[in-house]
Design an enzyme around this catalytic site. Structure first.
Site, PDB file in Angstrom:
ATOM      1  CB  THR A 133      74.282  60.892  -0.255  1.00 47.82           C
ATOM      2  OG1 THR A 133      72.845  60.851  -0.136  1.00 47.82           O
ATOM      3  CG2 THR A 133      74.419  62.544  -0.123  1.00 47.82           C
ATOM      4  CG  ASP A 134      70.069  58.369  -2.779  1.00 47.40           C
ATOM      5  OD1 ASP A 134      70.108  58.883  -1.469  1.00 47.40           O
ATOM      6  OD2 ASP A 134      69.266  57.420  -2.701  1.00 47.40           O
ATOM      7  CD  GLU A 135      69.217  62.279   1.646  1.00 45.19           C
ATOM      8  OE1 GLU A 135      68.928  63.465   1.927  1.00 45.19           O
ATOM      9  OE2 GLU A 135      69.182  61.190   2.515  1.00 45.19           O
ATOM     10  CE1 TYR A 157      74.345  64.323   4.565  1.00 46.98           C
ATOM     11  CE2 TYR A 157      72.506  63.717   3.372  1.00 46.98           C
ATOM     12  CZ  TYR A 157      73.698  63.403   3.911  1.00 46.98           C
ATOM     13  OH  TYR A 157      74.286  62.070   3.601  1.00 46.98           O
ATOM     14  CE  LYS A 161      77.883  63.601   1.657  1.00 46.37           C
ATOM     15  NZ  LYS A 161      79.282  63.216   2.482  1.00 46.37           N
TER      16      LYS A 161
HETATM   17  P1  NAD Z   1      77.596  58.699  10.458  1.00 43.08           P
HETATM   18  O1  NAD Z   1      77.011  60.066  11.153  1.00 43.08           O
HETATM   19  O2  NAD Z   1      77.376  57.490  11.182  1.00 43.08           O
HETATM   20  O3  NAD Z   1      79.308  58.838  10.794  1.00 43.08           O
HETATM   21  C1  NAD Z   1      80.081  60.112  10.491  1.00 43.08           C
HETATM   22  C2  NAD Z   1      81.280  60.122  11.206  1.00 43.08           C
HETATM   23  O4  NAD Z   1      82.084  61.069  10.824  1.00 43.08           O
HETATM   24  C3  NAD Z   1      81.263  59.855  12.566  1.00 43.08           C
HETATM   25  O5  NAD Z   1      82.332  58.960  13.015  1.00 43.08           O
HETATM   26  C4  NAD Z   1      81.805  61.283  13.208  1.00 43.08           C
HETATM   27  O6  NAD Z   1      82.436  61.210  14.472  1.00 43.08           O
HETATM   28  C5  NAD Z   1      82.856  61.858  11.944  1.00 43.08           C
HETATM   29  N1  NAD Z   1      82.695  63.156  11.965  1.00 43.08           N
HETATM   30  C6  NAD Z   1      82.059  64.346  11.841  1.00 43.08           C
HETATM   31  N2  NAD Z   1      82.478  65.277  11.631  1.00 43.08           N
HETATM   32  C7  NAD Z   1      83.601  65.062  11.629  1.00 43.08           C
HETATM   33  C8  NAD Z   1      85.028  65.859  11.425  1.00 43.08           C
HETATM   34  N3  NAD Z   1      84.752  67.180  11.605  1.00 43.08           N
HETATM   35  N4  NAD Z   1      86.154  65.611  11.539  1.00 43.08           N
HETATM   36  C9  NAD Z   1      86.525  64.150  11.664  1.00 43.08           C
HETATM   37  N5  NAD Z   1      85.068  63.363  11.701  1.00 43.08           N
HETATM   38  C10 NAD Z   1      84.161  63.820  11.981  1.00 43.08           C
HETATM   39  O7  NAD Z   1      77.422  58.760   9.061  1.00 43.08           O
HETATM   40  P2  NAD Z   1      77.312  57.537   7.957  1.00 43.08           P
HETATM   41  O8  NAD Z   1      75.812  57.161   7.969  1.00 43.08           O
HETATM   42  O9  NAD Z   1      78.229  56.566   8.523  1.00 43.08           O
HETATM   43  O10 NAD Z   1      77.689  58.202   6.637  1.00 43.08           O
HETATM   44  C11 NAD Z   1      79.051  58.329   6.147  1.00 43.08           C
HETATM   45  C12 NAD Z   1      78.953  58.865   4.817  1.00 43.08           C
HETATM   46  O11 NAD Z   1      78.071  58.404   3.899  1.00 43.08           O
HETATM   47  C13 NAD Z   1      78.595  60.261   4.720  1.00 43.08           C
HETATM   48  O12 NAD Z   1      79.553  61.042   4.151  1.00 43.08           O
HETATM   49  C14 NAD Z   1      77.272  60.393   4.508  1.00 43.08           C
HETATM   50  O13 NAD Z   1      77.011  61.532   3.810  1.00 43.08           O
HETATM   51  C15 NAD Z   1      77.451  59.270   3.456  1.00 43.08           C
HETATM   52  N6  NAD Z   1      76.106  58.619   3.079  1.00 43.08           N
HETATM   53  C16 NAD Z   1      75.216  57.988   4.191  1.00 43.08           C
HETATM   54  C17 NAD Z   1      74.239  57.381   4.008  1.00 43.08           C
HETATM   55  C18 NAD Z   1      73.115  56.622   4.955  1.00 43.08           C
HETATM   56  O14 NAD Z   1      72.134  56.145   4.777  1.00 43.08           O
HETATM   57  N7  NAD Z   1      74.002  56.652   6.036  1.00 43.08           N
HETATM   58  C19 NAD Z   1      73.700  57.079   2.508  1.00 43.08           C
HETATM   59  C20 NAD Z   1      74.749  57.585   1.282  1.00 43.08           C
HETATM   60  C21 NAD Z   1      75.655  58.384   2.108  1.00 43.08           C
END
Ligand code: NAD
Length: 352
Positions: A133-135, A157, A161
């Site tokens: 993430t950008d964070e 969080y 990351k």
């Molecule tokens: P989300 O919360 O929608 O999905 C996370 C998924 O991971 C879920 O399906 C959950 O069941 C699964 N999960 C959690 N713990 C687990 C474990 N121990 N074993 C197996 N599965 C597990 O998240 P998202 O928004 O789709 O984000 C996905 C990735 O992208 C993350 O790594 C997040 O840090 C990164 N990200 C998100 C954003 C955003 O704005 N949403 C931006 C940049 C990066």
């Protein structure tokens, strides 16, 4: 090697990525623990695809991860699995350390053990991609952060990351594992769990509830549509140079207040209401998020120039389409808002 192992793909971005990857007609094994934010429904359209295999399991289960890798012999492991909500990490960070740090390490170690046994050509082709993430760069008061900028995470969080990113880098530098890291900006679109800013506002507005804005609403975020973000991750997987990180930003940077104003004006057109003269009357300023970063801004020129990736979905159109998706898909979100998450506030510090 003829498959992909994709973790966390029942979530928001991972499920979009899998829909794109399935277009290649190659085997995809999804490993997802189905935590509160993981939803099989998000893969419903593609669940019957014979190239998709869903495994309900935890990335922290080292024996399971290793056996999946040994059985399916993936050409790439792509890690989306995470605890992903900053506000929840304020209430309790333990799960963030477990999944985001220890889980990522388990995937790295299993990938390394497998990669070491591959032939030279298979080893050169293999990739481990960590979705970040950008964070991790922390608040950027002015200018933009490039991939060499130091990490300066503010929330539990983003600290978790950043830890996983550093472990990923270490497996490249120490062991030569061909890793890639993507730093995506704030993402919006269909199938996002309603605790996140944009779906929370949409669903509260549709229920004529107040629209809570942290602080004065001046915090600036860079927004990318989930399909563009997923395409950026896929492009990085195909063309990224091992050991490198790629920022995936849109340059569309707006304050939270601007996002709400945009949303209210789209709602005025899409869902005119006799009960509400103007949706922006629902805006309510609430206590700020503790440690709230002021601004994020990515320099994405590496992904633009080296990978030829840039987002295509313009924010206003993407936002309108997202609102329409939530209006048309209450069967996806209603069980959540009727049950585990009735659209309330998360992440205030407890009074001493
Ligand atoms: P989300 O919360 O929608 O999905 C996370 C998924 O991971 C879920 O399906 C959950 O069941 C699964 N999960 C959690 N713990 C687990 C474990 N121990 N074993 C197996 N599965 C597990 O998240 P998202 O928004 O789709 O984000 C996905 C990735 O992208 C993350 O790594 C997040 O840090 C990164 N990200 C998100 C954003 C955003 O704005 N949403 C931006 C940049 C990066």
């Amino acid at each position: 090697m003829n498959s992909y192992l994709v973790t966390g793909a029942a979530g928001f971005i991972g499920s979009s990525f899998v829909r794109q990857l399935l277009g290649r007609n190659e085997k995809i094994v999804v490993l997802d623990a189905l935590t509160y934010s993981g939803r099989r429904e998000s893969l419903a359209e593609v669940e019957a695809d014979p190239n998709l295999e869903f495994v309900h399991g935890d990335i922290c289960d080292a024996a399971l991860v290793l056996s999946l890798i040994e059985t399916h012999r993936p050409k790439a492991v792509i890690n989306f699995a995470a605890e992903s909500h900053v506000d929840r990490s304020i209430e309790s960070a333990a799960e963030f350390v477990r999944t985001n740090v220890a889980g990522a390490h388990i995937l790295l170690q299993a990938s390394l053990d497998y990669w070491r046994g591959l032939s030279t050509s298979d080893g050169e082709a293999f990739r481990f991609l960590q979705v970040s993430t950008d964070e991790v760069y922390g608040s950027v008061e002015e200018g933009e952060t490039h991939e060499g900028a130091p990490f300066n995470p503010s929330s539990p969080y983003s600290a978790s990351k950043a830890s996983a990113d550093m472990m990923t880098r270490a497996y490249y530098h120490t062991h030569g594992l061909p890793v890639l890291i993507t730093h995506g900006c704030n993402t919006y679109g269909p199938r996002q769990f309603p605790e996140k800013f944009i779906p929370l506002l949409i669903l509260r507005a549709l229920s004529k509830m107040s629209l809570p804005i942290y602080g004065r609403g001046t915090n600036v975020r860079e927004w990318v549509h989930v399909e563009d973000h997923a395409e950026g991750i896929l492009t990085t997987l195909d063309q990224g140079m091992p050991g490198k990180a790629y920022n995936l930003g849109s340059r569309h940077r707006v304050s939270n207040l601007e996002v709400v104003s945009e949303l209210c004006s789209i709602l005025r057109e899409l869902v005119p209401s006799s009960a509400i003269e103007d949706y922006s009357d629902l805006i309510e300023y609430v206590e700020d998020r503790p440690g709230h970063d002021l601004r994020y801004a990515l320099d994405s020129s590496r992904a633009n120039k080296d990978l030829g990736w840039r987002p295509h979905i313009e924010f206003q159109q993407g936002l309108a389409a997202t609102i329409e998706w939530y209006i048309a898909n209450s069967k996806w979100w209603q069980p959540i808002t009727d049950g585990q998450y009735p659209l309330g506030r998360i992440g205030l510090l407890e009074e001493a």
